[in-house]
Design a protein around this motif. Structure first.
Motif, short mmCIF file in Angstrom:
data_model
loop_
_atom_site.label_atom_id
_atom_site.label_comp_id
_atom_site.label_asym_id
_atom_site.label_seq_id
_atom_site.Cartn_x
_atom_site.Cartn_y
_atom_site.Cartn_z
N ALA A 227 0.72 -1.13 -0.11
CA ALA A 227 0.01 0.00 0.08
C ALA A 227 0.86 1.12 -0.12
O ALA A 227 0.64 2.23 -0.76
CB ALA A 227 -0.83 0.08 1.10
N ALA A 228 1.93 1.18 0.79
CA ALA A 228 2.90 2.32 0.95
C ALA A 228 3.60 2.67 -0.51
O ALA A 228 3.83 3.62 -0.69
CB ALA A 228 3.72 2.16 1.95
N ALA A 229 3.63 1.53 -1.25
CA ALA A 229 4.19 1.72 -2.69
C ALA A 229 3.56 1.94 -3.60
O ALA A 229 3.78 2.13 -4.67
CB ALA A 229 5.23 0.44 -2.75
N GLY A 230 2.08 2.12 -3.25
CA GLY A 230 1.24 2.33 -4.39
C GLY A 230 0.69 1.33 -5.31
O GLY A 230 0.42 1.59 -6.14
N TYR A 231 0.78 0.11 -4.79
CA TYR A 231 0.03 -1.00 -5.65
C TYR A 231 -1.19 -1.37 -5.64
O TYR A 231 -1.78 -1.02 -4.42
CB TYR A 231 1.16 -2.27 -5.21
CG TYR A 231 2.29 -2.66 -5.70
CD1 TYR A 231 2.46 -3.42 -6.85
CD2 TYR A 231 3.34 -1.81 -5.31
CE1 TYR A 231 3.90 -3.67 -7.38
CE2 TYR A 231 4.80 -1.85 -6.15
CZ TYR A 231 4.90 -3.03 -6.96
OH TYR A 231 6.10 -3.12 -7.41
N ALA A 232 -1.90 -1.47 -6.57
CA ALA A 232 -3.34 -1.72 -6.67
C ALA A 232 -3.60 -3.00 -6.55
O ALA A 232 -4.73 -3.34 -6.02
CB ALA A 232 -3.88 -1.10 -7.71
N LEU B 286 -4.25 -12.57 3.13
CA LEU B 286 -3.90 -11.45 2.34
C LEU B 286 -5.17 -10.70 1.94
O LEU B 286 -5.19 -9.45 1.88
CB LEU B 286 -2.84 -11.39 1.27
CG LEU B 286 -1.44 -11.26 1.62
CD1 LEU B 286 -0.87 -12.28 2.51
CD2 LEU B 286 -0.64 -11.11 0.45
N LYS B 287 -6.02 -11.34 1.73
CA LYS B 287 -7.42 -11.00 0.96
C LYS B 287 -8.12 -10.17 1.91
O LYS B 287 -8.54 -9.04 1.94
CB LYS B 287 -7.99 -12.05 0.19
CG LYS B 287 -9.31 -11.35 -0.61
CD LYS B 287 -9.90 -12.54 -1.56
CE LYS B 287 -11.24 -12.16 -1.81
NZ LYS B 287 -10.91 -10.89 -2.98
N GLY C 122 -8.10 -1.40 0.20
CA GLY C 122 -8.57 -1.20 -0.96
C GLY C 122 -7.58 -1.72 -2.17
O GLY C 122 -7.54 -1.44 -3.21
N ILE C 123 -6.70 -2.93 -1.73
CA ILE C 123 -6.01 -3.42 -2.56
C ILE C 123 -6.72 -4.92 -3.08
O ILE C 123 -7.04 -5.68 -2.04
CB ILE C 123 -4.48 -3.76 -1.94
CG1 ILE C 123 -3.91 -2.38 -1.78
CG2 ILE C 123 -3.65 -4.64 -2.93
CD1 ILE C 123 -2.48 -2.43 -0.87
N ARG C 124 -6.51 -5.35 -4.32
CA ARG C 124 -6.94 -6.57 -4.70
C ARG C 124 -5.83 -7.50 -4.64
O ARG C 124 -4.88 -7.48 -4.67
CB ARG C 124 -7.73 -6.33 -6.28
CG ARG C 124 -8.87 -5.52 -6.28
CD ARG C 124 -9.32 -5.71 -7.54
NE ARG C 124 -10.51 -4.75 -7.88
CZ ARG C 124 -10.76 -3.94 -8.85
NH1 ARG C 124 -10.64 -4.61 -9.99
NH2 ARG C 124 -12.12 -3.43 -8.72
N VAL C 125 -6.41 -8.77 -4.36
CA VAL C 125 -5.24 -9.94 -4.23
C VAL C 125 -6.00 -11.05 -5.11
O VAL C 125 -7.02 -11.43 -5.05
CB VAL C 125 -5.45 -10.27 -2.58
CG1 VAL C 125 -4.61 -11.57 -2.48
CG2 VAL C 125 -4.99 -9.20 -1.91
N GLU D 80 -10.46 -7.71 -12.28
CA GLU D 80 -11.45 -7.92 -11.23
C GLU D 80 -11.10 -9.13 -10.24
O GLU D 80 -11.24 -9.23 -9.06
CB GLU D 80 -12.79 -8.01 -11.54
CG GLU D 80 -13.72 -6.85 -12.30
CD GLU D 80 -13.88 -6.07 -10.98
OE1 GLU D 80 -14.25 -6.27 -10.02
OE2 GLU D 80 -14.03 -4.78 -11.51
N ASP D 81 -10.56 -10.14 -10.82
CA ASP D 81 -10.07 -11.42 -10.11
C ASP D 81 -8.92 -12.35 -10.74
O ASP D 81 -8.39 -11.80 -11.72
CB ASP D 81 -11.49 -12.33 -10.38
CG ASP D 81 -11.97 -12.71 -11.59
OD1 ASP D 81 -11.23 -12.42 -12.40
OD2 ASP D 81 -13.29 -13.02 -11.56
N SER D 82 -8.73 -13.39 -10.36
CA SER D 82 -7.52 -14.19 -10.66
C SER D 82 -7.71 -14.37 -12.18
O SER D 82 -6.66 -14.51 -12.86
CB SER D 82 -7.56 -15.35 -10.06
OG SER D 82 -7.19 -14.86 -8.86
N PHE D 83 -8.75 -14.78 -12.59
CA PHE D 83 -9.15 -15.22 -14.09
C PHE D 83 -8.75 -13.97 -14.84
O PHE D 83 -8.03 -14.07 -16.14
CB PHE D 83 -10.33 -15.91 -14.25
CG PHE D 83 -10.84 -17.02 -13.43
CD1 PHE D 83 -10.02 -18.22 -13.99
CD2 PHE D 83 -11.32 -16.97 -12.18
CE1 PHE D 83 -10.27 -19.25 -13.22
CE2 PHE D 83 -11.50 -18.09 -11.51
CZ PHE D 83 -10.62 -19.36 -11.87
#
Length: 223
Positions: free
Chosen positions: A29-34, A71-72, A79-82, A204-207
């Motif tokens: 999150a601190a590094a700005g990853y979505a 993690l999820k 607000g990060i997707r896993v 949106e998801d892994s697929f």
């Protein structure tokens, strides 16, 4: 542009992983990853470490995805997707393969998967619609798999404790027109947020993440 990590391990499943969910999510999150794809090791050593009994009946995929689930849950606060992923190692060699966009049934029987080897796994993962990328193929004790069995190559492995000879990986991927990825190969404090991809869209998801990699509509995060 969205930053997405493609190669990351947790302490819950990967015996070489030092980081738990809170530490990982805070750093990214601190590094700005979505988004982050959790690719815990899928090999015998790690199943032993996680105390997952491969001799009992029933699917082992949910047990294997413990790190992803933790993690999820933590990521929801930021607000990060896993995304679900895996780093497979078969009994036949020390090669590692990043698997994306798979259905749980594909990895349900780890003993059979690992004993069967890569060649036997190829038709299974393709029938499932999954995506297979060889990780750090030119690292010590590793060798590039036949290009016809792969979808892609990790051309930038940015783990600071290994010489992955990324230049050779890039040459192999280009020569064989394979998908190219970059990843932090995060295990310990200091490994976080070194690599990944940059995309105009956020899956949106892994697929959908696997489909993004297939599309080539992204750029590599470089040192």
């Amino acid at each position: 542009m969205y930053k997405i990590e493609t190669h990351l391990h947790t302490t819950y499943i990967s015996h070489c992983g030092w980081l738990g969910a809170q530490a990982i999510i805070k750093a990214y999150a601190a590094a700005g990853y979505a988004a982050i794809c959790v690719t815990d090791h899928y090999n015998r050593e790690c199943f032993d470490y996680a105390e997952i009994d491969l001799t009992t009946p029933g699917s082992k995929t949910e047990d294997f995805l413990l790190g992803y689930r933790r993690l999820k849950r933590e990521a929801e606060r930021y607000g990060i997707r896993v995304y679900e992923g895996a780093e497979l190692r078969f009994d036949e060699s020390d090669n590692d393969y990043l698997l994306y966009g798979f259905h749980h049934a594909l990895l349900a029987d780890p003993d059979a998967v690992m004993r069967g080897g890569l060649e036997r796994f190829v038709p299974a993962y393709r029938a499932d619609g999954a995506l297979l990328v060889q990780a750090h193929p030119f690292r010590k004790k590793c060798s590039p798999a036949p290009a016809a069995w792969l979808d892609g190559i990790e051309v930038l492995n940015l783990n600071p404790r290994h010489d992955s000879r990324n230049d050779l990986a890039l040459e192999y991927a280009q020569a064989n027109r394979l998908i190219m990825t970059s990843g932090s190969d995060c295990h310990r404090p200091g490994d976080e947020a070194k690599g990944g991809i940059l995309s105009d869209t956020l899956p949106e998801d892994s697929f959908a993440f696997a489909q993004l990699l297939r599309s080539g509509k992204y750029s590599l995060i470089k040192p």
